[in-house]
Design a protein around this motif. Sequence first.
Motif, PDB file in Angstrom:
ATOM      1  N   TYR A 187      39.612  37.937  36.252  1.00 59.64           N
ATOM      2  CA  TYR A 187      38.418  37.675  35.550  1.00 59.64           C
ATOM      3  C   TYR A 187      38.951  37.839  34.184  1.00 59.64           C
ATOM      4  O   TYR A 187      39.148  39.265  34.548  1.00 59.64           O
ATOM      5  CB  TYR A 187      37.190  38.180  35.768  1.00 59.64           C
ATOM      6  CG  TYR A 187      35.952  37.459  37.083  1.00 59.64           C
ATOM      7  CD1 TYR A 187      35.469  36.546  36.387  1.00 59.64           C
ATOM      8  CD2 TYR A 187      36.782  37.759  37.748  1.00 59.64           C
ATOM      9  CE1 TYR A 187      34.600  35.643  37.956  1.00 59.64           C
ATOM     10  CE2 TYR A 187      35.533  37.238  39.035  1.00 59.64           C
ATOM     11  CZ  TYR A 187      34.930  36.010  39.190  1.00 59.64           C
ATOM     12  OH  TYR A 187      34.008  35.383  40.155  1.00 59.64           O
ATOM     13  N   SER A 188      39.005  37.740  33.141  1.00 58.29           N
ATOM     14  CA  SER A 188      39.577  38.335  32.083  1.00 58.29           C
ATOM     15  C   SER A 188      38.557  37.263  30.412  1.00 58.29           C
ATOM     16  O   SER A 188      38.650  37.268  30.705  1.00 58.29           O
ATOM     17  CB  SER A 188      41.020  38.325  31.379  1.00 58.29           C
ATOM     18  OG  SER A 188      41.276  36.519  31.579  1.00 58.29           O
ATOM     19  N   MET A 189      38.486  39.133  29.614  1.00 65.22           N
ATOM     20  CA  MET A 189      37.867  38.864  28.780  1.00 65.22           C
ATOM     21  C   MET A 189      38.647  39.170  27.123  1.00 65.22           C
ATOM     22  O   MET A 189      39.824  40.626  27.252  1.00 65.22           O
ATOM     23  CB  MET A 189      36.537  38.196  29.063  1.00 65.22           C
ATOM     24  CG  MET A 189      36.598  40.482  29.358  1.00 65.22           C
ATOM     25  SD  MET A 189      36.415  41.779  27.720  1.00 65.22           S
ATOM     26  CE  MET A 189      35.081  41.523  26.403  1.00 65.22           C
ATOM     27  N   GLY A 230      39.609  43.156  28.552  1.00 68.10           N
ATOM     28  CA  GLY A 230      39.123  43.475  30.372  1.00 68.10           C
ATOM     29  C   GLY A 230      40.266  42.762  31.181  1.00 68.10           C
ATOM     30  O   GLY A 230      40.083  41.382  30.873  1.00 68.10           O
ATOM     31  N   LEU A 231      40.280  42.922  32.519  1.00 71.14           N
ATOM     32  CA  LEU A 231      40.982  42.295  33.536  1.00 71.14           C
ATOM     33  C   LEU A 231      40.413  42.947  34.952  1.00 71.14           C
ATOM     34  O   LEU A 231      40.343  44.084  34.615  1.00 71.14           O
ATOM     35  CB  LEU A 231      42.264  42.501  32.950  1.00 71.14           C
ATOM     36  CG  LEU A 231      42.927  41.577  34.644  1.00 71.14           C
ATOM     37  CD1 LEU A 231      42.932  39.937  34.275  1.00 71.14           C
ATOM     38  CD2 LEU A 231      44.530  42.427  34.683  1.00 71.14           C
ATOM     39  N   SER A 232      39.617  41.777  35.389  1.00 71.17           N
ATOM     40  CA  SER A 232      39.733  42.037  36.761  1.00 71.17           C
ATOM     41  C   SER A 232      39.769  40.648  37.997  1.00 71.17           C
ATOM     42  O   SER A 232      39.901  40.088  37.855  1.00 71.17           O
ATOM     43  CB  SER A 232      38.129  42.705  37.437  1.00 71.17           C
ATOM     44  OG  SER A 232      37.739  42.570  38.050  1.00 71.17           O
ATOM     45  N   GLU A 233      40.548  41.471  38.115  1.00 66.54           N
ATOM     46  CA  GLU A 233      41.943  40.403  40.097  1.00 66.54           C
ATOM     47  C   GLU A 233      41.955  40.996  40.995  1.00 66.54           C
ATOM     48  O   GLU A 233      42.046  42.409  41.134  1.00 66.54           O
ATOM     49  CB  GLU A 233      43.485  40.404  39.127  1.00 66.54           C
ATOM     50  CG  GLU A 233      44.155  39.516  39.669  1.00 66.54           C
ATOM     51  CD  GLU A 233      45.161  39.256  39.453  1.00 66.54           C
ATOM     52  OE1 GLU A 233      46.122  38.357  39.340  1.00 66.54           O
ATOM     53  OE2 GLU A 233      46.012  40.218  38.689  1.00 66.54           O
ATOM     54  N   ASP A 234      42.030  40.093  41.698  1.00 71.00           N
ATOM     55  CA  ASP A 234      42.099  40.330  43.412  1.00 71.00           C
ATOM     56  C   ASP A 234      42.311  38.994  43.497  1.00 71.00           C
ATOM     57  O   ASP A 234      42.463  37.901  43.961  1.00 71.00           O
ATOM     58  CB  ASP A 234      40.497  40.337  43.873  1.00 71.00           C
ATOM     59  CG  ASP A 234      40.496  40.160  45.356  1.00 71.00           C
ATOM     60  OD1 ASP A 234      41.301  41.143  46.046  1.00 71.00           O
ATOM     61  OD2 ASP A 234      39.642  40.597  46.063  1.00 71.00           O
ATOM     62  N   GLU A 266      44.928  44.436  44.117  1.00 70.23           N
ATOM     63  CA  GLU A 266      43.742  45.307  43.554  1.00 70.23           C
ATOM     64  C   GLU A 266      43.691  45.791  41.251  1.00 70.23           C
ATOM     65  O   GLU A 266      44.746  46.730  42.023  1.00 70.23           O
ATOM     66  CB  GLU A 266      42.838  45.435  43.736  1.00 70.23           C
ATOM     67  CG  GLU A 266      41.971  44.098  45.369  1.00 70.23           C
ATOM     68  CD  GLU A 266      40.930  45.484  46.068  1.00 70.23           C
ATOM     69  OE1 GLU A 266      40.599  46.958  45.833  1.00 70.23           O
ATOM     70  OE2 GLU A 266      40.836  45.206  46.963  1.00 70.23           O
ATOM     71  N   ASP A 267      43.332  44.979  40.749  1.00 69.91           N
ATOM     72  CA  ASP A 267      44.076  44.774  39.062  1.00 69.91           C
ATOM     73  C   ASP A 267      43.019  45.360  38.473  1.00 69.91           C
ATOM     74  O   ASP A 267      42.275  44.048  38.187  1.00 69.91           O
ATOM     75  CB  ASP A 267      45.252  44.670  38.788  1.00 69.91           C
ATOM     76  CG  ASP A 267      46.012  45.163  37.405  1.00 69.91           C
ATOM     77  OD1 ASP A 267      45.314  45.601  37.057  1.00 69.91           O
ATOM     78  OD2 ASP A 267      46.644  44.455  36.861  1.00 69.91           O
ATOM     79  N   ASP A 268      42.551  46.279  37.758  1.00 70.04           N
ATOM     80  CA  ASP A 268      41.710  46.376  37.449  1.00 70.04           C
ATOM     81  C   ASP A 268      41.454  47.093  35.967  1.00 70.04           C
ATOM     82  O   ASP A 268      42.355  48.334  36.320  1.00 70.04           O
ATOM     83  CB  ASP A 268      39.751  47.513  37.522  1.00 70.04           C
ATOM     84  CG  ASP A 268      39.211  46.740  39.220  1.00 70.04           C
ATOM     85  OD1 ASP A 268      39.152  44.949  38.438  1.00 70.04           O
ATOM     86  OD2 ASP A 268      39.378  47.555  39.954  1.00 70.04           O
ATOM     87  N   ARG A 269      41.368  45.936  34.314  1.00 69.62           N
ATOM     88  CA  ARG A 269      42.243  47.812  33.469  1.00 69.62           C
ATOM     89  C   ARG A 269      40.913  47.219  32.150  1.00 69.62           C
ATOM     90  O   ARG A 269      40.478  45.980  32.207  1.00 69.62           O
ATOM     91  CB  ARG A 269      43.204  46.842  33.174  1.00 69.62           C
ATOM     92  CG  ARG A 269      44.529  46.860  34.266  1.00 69.62           C
ATOM     93  CD  ARG A 269      45.881  46.480  33.585  1.00 69.62           C
ATOM     94  NE  ARG A 269      46.873  45.562  34.389  1.00 69.62           N
ATOM     95  CZ  ARG A 269      47.872  45.901  33.809  1.00 69.62           C
ATOM     96  NH1 ARG A 269      47.709  45.661  32.791  1.00 69.62           N
ATOM     97  NH2 ARG A 269      49.165  44.898  35.191  1.00 69.62           N
ATOM     98  N   ALA A 299      43.537  52.193  33.491  1.00 67.68           N
ATOM     99  CA  ALA A 299      43.569  50.877  34.634  1.00 67.68           C
ATOM    100  C   ALA A 299      43.456  51.190  36.413  1.00 67.68           C
ATOM    101  O   ALA A 299      43.480  52.564  35.952  1.00 67.68           O
ATOM    102  CB  ALA A 299      44.889  50.757  34.620  1.00 67.68           C
ATOM    103  N   GLU A 300      42.854  50.494  37.057  1.00 61.29           N
ATOM    104  CA  GLU A 300      43.180  50.883  39.006  1.00 61.29           C
ATOM    105  C   GLU A 300      43.983  49.569  39.195  1.00 61.29           C
ATOM    106  O   GLU A 300      43.084  49.203  39.660  1.00 61.29           O
ATOM    107  CB  GLU A 300      41.950  51.506  39.153  1.00 61.29           C
ATOM    108  CG  GLU A 300      41.827  52.004  40.152  1.00 61.29           C
ATOM    109  CD  GLU A 300      40.948  52.737  40.948  1.00 61.29           C
ATOM    110  OE1 GLU A 300      40.322  53.001  41.910  1.00 61.29           O
ATOM    111  OE2 GLU A 300      39.882  52.350  40.282  1.00 61.29           O
TER     112      GLU A 300
END
Length: 264
Positions: free
Chosen positions: A194-196, A212-216, A227-230, A252-253
């Motif tokens: 998911y990105s926005m 924003g980014l949430s990737e699994d 797992e990448d959350d930014r 980021a994490e």
Amino acid sequence: MIAPLGLFAQATTEDATDDEDIIMLSPFEVTGDDDVGYLATSTLAGTRLRTNLRDIGSSISIVNEEFLEDTGSQNLEDVLIFTPNTEIGGLGGNHSGSTGANPIPEQQRDDPSGGLTRVRGLASADLTRDYFITNIPFDTFNTDRVDVQRGANSALFGLGSPGGIVNASTIRADFLGNRGRVRFETDQYGTTRYSMRYNAMIGDVAAVRIAGLSEDKAYEQKQAFLEDDRLFAAVTVKLPFGLTARANAEIAERHSANPDYIPP
């Protein structure tokens, strides 16, 4: 005996500039407004000033926003597979990177794609972000443009890799209106991404842009994952006397177990 030569200076008068129009320049900013399709016309890569590509005596490829969108590129591996004289190691790359004289640079070891870039068959390129050396893994969620400069560049940028520089230009807050986008991507292995982005104007003096980014990310190898959350934010403020101030920050994490891309 050698006599010194005289120097001549142009004479000036008090009224010499009275009738001249003041020209406002923006030499350190490149936008995609002049791009036509995949064709970019200017860059900072040649001189660190905005310069037309036709006037630069260097081998540079520009990957602009439209190309990134049409190819579905997400990371450095997706970009360098399309640019000329570049190679990338890893699962989706075009060489294994398992042997050779070029070790994986420290700044690229966190890239689960394998990270080994090779330009002109020589060496790994230096990775920069807005022309500053970086160890932040490249991602298109907050990037609109990638400049690939092939070959030695120490005359312009100090000591550097003989392979060249791969620069990612981050998005900026602008005054082109309030707008945004949301994306969802997946693949056959079960990846969810998911990105926005959203750009908001605060009157005519300030603008804020967030991404924003949430990737699994999943792989064919079941034990591998990423797992990448930014969260990225950029601010632009108009100051008096025609000045503009810009700033950006990112948190980021990331957690990953990289796939084994070297065959037995």
